[in-house]
Structure formats: C-alpha cells, structure tokens
Write an enzyme that holds these catalytic residues in place. Structure first.
Site, PDB file in Angstrom:
ATOM      1  N   LYS A 106       0.339   0.337   0.667  1.00 47.35           N
ATOM      2  CA  LYS A 106      -0.690  -0.630   0.269  1.00 47.35           C
ATOM      3  C   LYS A 106      -1.377  -1.202   1.505  1.00 47.35           C
ATOM      4  CE  LYS A 106       1.558  -1.450  -4.098  1.00 47.35           C
ATOM      5  NZ  LYS A 106       2.576  -2.132  -4.889  1.00 47.35           N
ATOM      6  N   GLN A 144       5.784  -7.544  -4.721  1.00 43.58           N
ATOM      7  CA  GLN A 144       6.301  -6.199  -5.006  1.00 43.58           C
ATOM      8  C   GLN A 144       7.535  -6.293  -5.917  1.00 43.58           C
ATOM      9  OE1 GLN A 144       4.857  -3.198  -3.947  1.00 43.58           O
ATOM     10  NE2 GLN A 144       6.348  -2.301  -5.333  1.00 43.58           N
ATOM     11  N   ASP A 180      -2.405  -7.362  -9.787  1.00 45.87           N
ATOM     12  CA  ASP A 180      -1.587  -6.447 -10.589  1.00 45.87           C
ATOM     13  C   ASP A 180      -1.917  -6.587 -12.076  1.00 45.87           C
ATOM     14  OD1 ASP A 180       0.090  -4.738  -9.207  1.00 45.87           O
ATOM     15  OD2 ASP A 180       1.650  -6.253  -8.893  1.00 45.87           O
TER      16      ASP A 180
END
Ligand code: NAD
Length: 286
Positions: free
Chosen positions: A53, A97, A120
């Site tokens: 990322k 994460q 997300d």
C-alpha cells in the site's frame, strides 16, 4: 476455453488514471492526498500488504504515513490514535490493517474511524450508504471484482449472480454491488443446502470462501463468468484461489486467475478511494 480476465492489466490502468488525476488535482488545488495506514503487531502477511500500500501511494504521488504499533497496543490506545487522525487535516484516508490482535475488537476500531476518511468503506455509515445507493466509497475488493466484471463487457442486468460467502468485507457488499447492476442475486454460505444446485444456475459466479479449490467443475454452468476472490496460501508456499482453475476454466466464458485476478485490484481501488477522500475533505466535487 475461458478468456482470462487480466487483473494486473486492469489494476495498472486504474492506477495510471488515479496517478494522472492526482497530478492534475495537486496542480489545481495544491493539495497532496494522504493515506495513513496503521499496523498493529507482526503479522507477516499484514506487513506485506502494508508495504504494498505504501509503495502504491508513492507511485500515485500521495503522502503515505505509517503507524507501526506493538502487538500489546490496547484498544483504547488504538482508538485514541484513530481519533487524532480523524481530525488531522493532513490525513485524508485512514486504514487500520486487519486482522488486529485478538484482544482488540475490530468493529470498535472500524466504528471509531471518521466515515469521510474510511477508505476501506467498512464503517457502518458507509455500509448503509452502499445499501441505499448513496455512497462515496466502495469496499476495495468487491469494487475491484466489479471492475473486472465490467472489463469483460458482460452486462449484469437480469443475470443470475451467485456469491459464495457472506462476510462484511467481501460477500455481502459484492452481492449488493451486483444488485445495483440489476443482477438477480443469491448469497450462499456455510449453512446453504445443496450449494451445487444453486451455483450451477449462475451466469456470474463469485467465490469468496477462503478454501482452496472449493469450486469444482461440476458446480459451474457452461459459459458462466467466474470471479475468484479467494487468496489461499498452500503448504508449498504457492497462492491458490477458491476455484479449481483446471476444472472450471474449460467451462467458463471468462475467469479470473489467482494470482493476477482480483488480488491486484484491491490496492488500485484503495488508491481511488484515497483520492476521493482528499476531494471530499476539501469540498471538491469533480
Ligand atoms: P471469511 O472467512 O470472512 O468468509 C468466508 C465465507 O465463506 C463465510 O461467509 C462462510 O459462510 C462461507 N463459507 C465457508 N464454508 C462454506 C461452504 N462450505 N459452503 C458455502 N460457503 C461457505 O472470508 P473473507 O474475508 O470473505 O475472504 C474470502 C476469501 O477472499 C479468502 O480467501 C480471502 O483471503 C480472500 N480475500 C481476498 C482479498 C483480495 O484482495 N483479493 C481481500 C479480502 C479477502
């Protein structure tokens, strides 16, 4: 024989679009989009994802911020960091994460993220927005799978779509996105009876089960489009999907490989969401 859906190529095209849009955005508004990624503990797979990322952010021209917290970080400490980032104007996107260590409730963390920075799209507000079709962000993996479907030129409207898996991250939002495209959608899960009878009716079959080679040739209709979201690591270290590629590929019209299918799409969609977040937070509509 199926046509392969090339996730690497579609992902590269989307990243290039985002890179160019970002350059134009920075030039016009003088704002550099930024993504903060939080990793808690030492999970090796999470470390690889976070590194990827960061690399993608750099390619896009984004600012990338990483918080690497120790395994014994408390839920309160993590939420305190998220709250600080929620009000920091220099941070546009926040991503914690997953999975977080077991002593931390992942839903409590997701709920603590400012929905406008929730790249997300896991926050209940963003999930609700997807339900009613008024969303700014889509969850990255299902959004990536839809992009792959679009790349085939197959029209979802009126098709029998079967999603195997009902997780909040993949299965449920995937079903919703297919519904938005006017598919006739069935969600299957671990309690589904006679799964094969249902999957054999699918014009579009999405596998998000987390079990290697779960979907076998007899479960698939001739000419179906097969999207394999699964990423499973075999004992020999190789990656494998949820679909038995050797058996299914001869029957399908289109199929995603693993690796090189849905996998590369997730980061591309995350980059797009981060640019969107920067625009929203700066009141820019285009
Ligand atoms: P999950 O474990 O949360 O959900 C799995 C789902 O499969 C559950 O809803 C369960 O009901 C269903 N299931 C299990 N056994 C079944 C059975 N026998 N019959 C029918 N349904 C069954 O997993 P997830 O987070 O949704 O992930 C699914 C897969 O997608 C995993 O392989 C994961 O690694 C992969 N994944 C890939 C990406 C990506 O970037 N491409 C992102 C997220 C997840």
């Amino acid at each position: 024989m199926a046509k392969l859906i090339d996730g690497k190529a579609v992902s590269a095209r989307i990243k290039e679009e985002v890179r160019q849009e970002t350059a134009a955005f920075m030039e016009k508004y003088g704002i550099q989009p930024s993504l903060a990624v939080v990793i808690v503990g030492n999970d090796p797979a999470s470390r690889v994802y976070v590194n990827n990322k960061k690399k993608a952010c750099e390619l896009m021209g984004f600012k990338s911020i990483e918080y690497a917290l120790p395994e014994d970080t408390t839920q309160e400490e993590l939420i305190a960091l998220v709250k600080k980032m929620n009000v920091d104007p220099a941070i546009n996107g926040i991503l914690v994460q997953l999975p977080v260590p077991k002593h931390i409730n992942d839903m409590a963390i997701i709920k603590s993220i400012n929905p406008k920075k929730d790249v997300d799209a896991f926050h209940p507000e963003n999930v609700g927005r997807i339900m009613v079709g008024e969303y700014k962000f889509l969850p990255c993996t299902p959004a990536g799978a839809i992009e792959l479907l679009d790349s085939t030129g197959v029209d979802v409207a009126g098709k029998n779509c079967v999603v195997i898996g009902r997780s909040n991250i993949v299965g449920k939002p995937m079903a919703m996105l297919l519904l938005h495209r006017n598919g006739t959608v069935t969600i299957c899960h671990s309690r589904t009876k006679d799964l094969t009878a249902i999957t054999r009716e699918a014009d579009i079959l999405v596998a998000a089960v987390g079990k290697p080679n779960f979907v076998t040739g007899d479960m698939v209709k001739e000419g179906a489009v097969v999207i394999d979201v699964g990423i499973n690591r075999l004992e020999n270290g190789k990656l494998c999907g949820d679909v038995n590629f050797a058996e299914v590929e001869p029957k399908a019209s289109f199929i995603t490989p693993v690796p090189g299918g849905v996998g590369p799409m997730t980061i591309a969609m995350l980059m797009r969401n981060t640019l969107t977040a920067a625009k929203i937070q700066n009141g820019i509509k285009d």
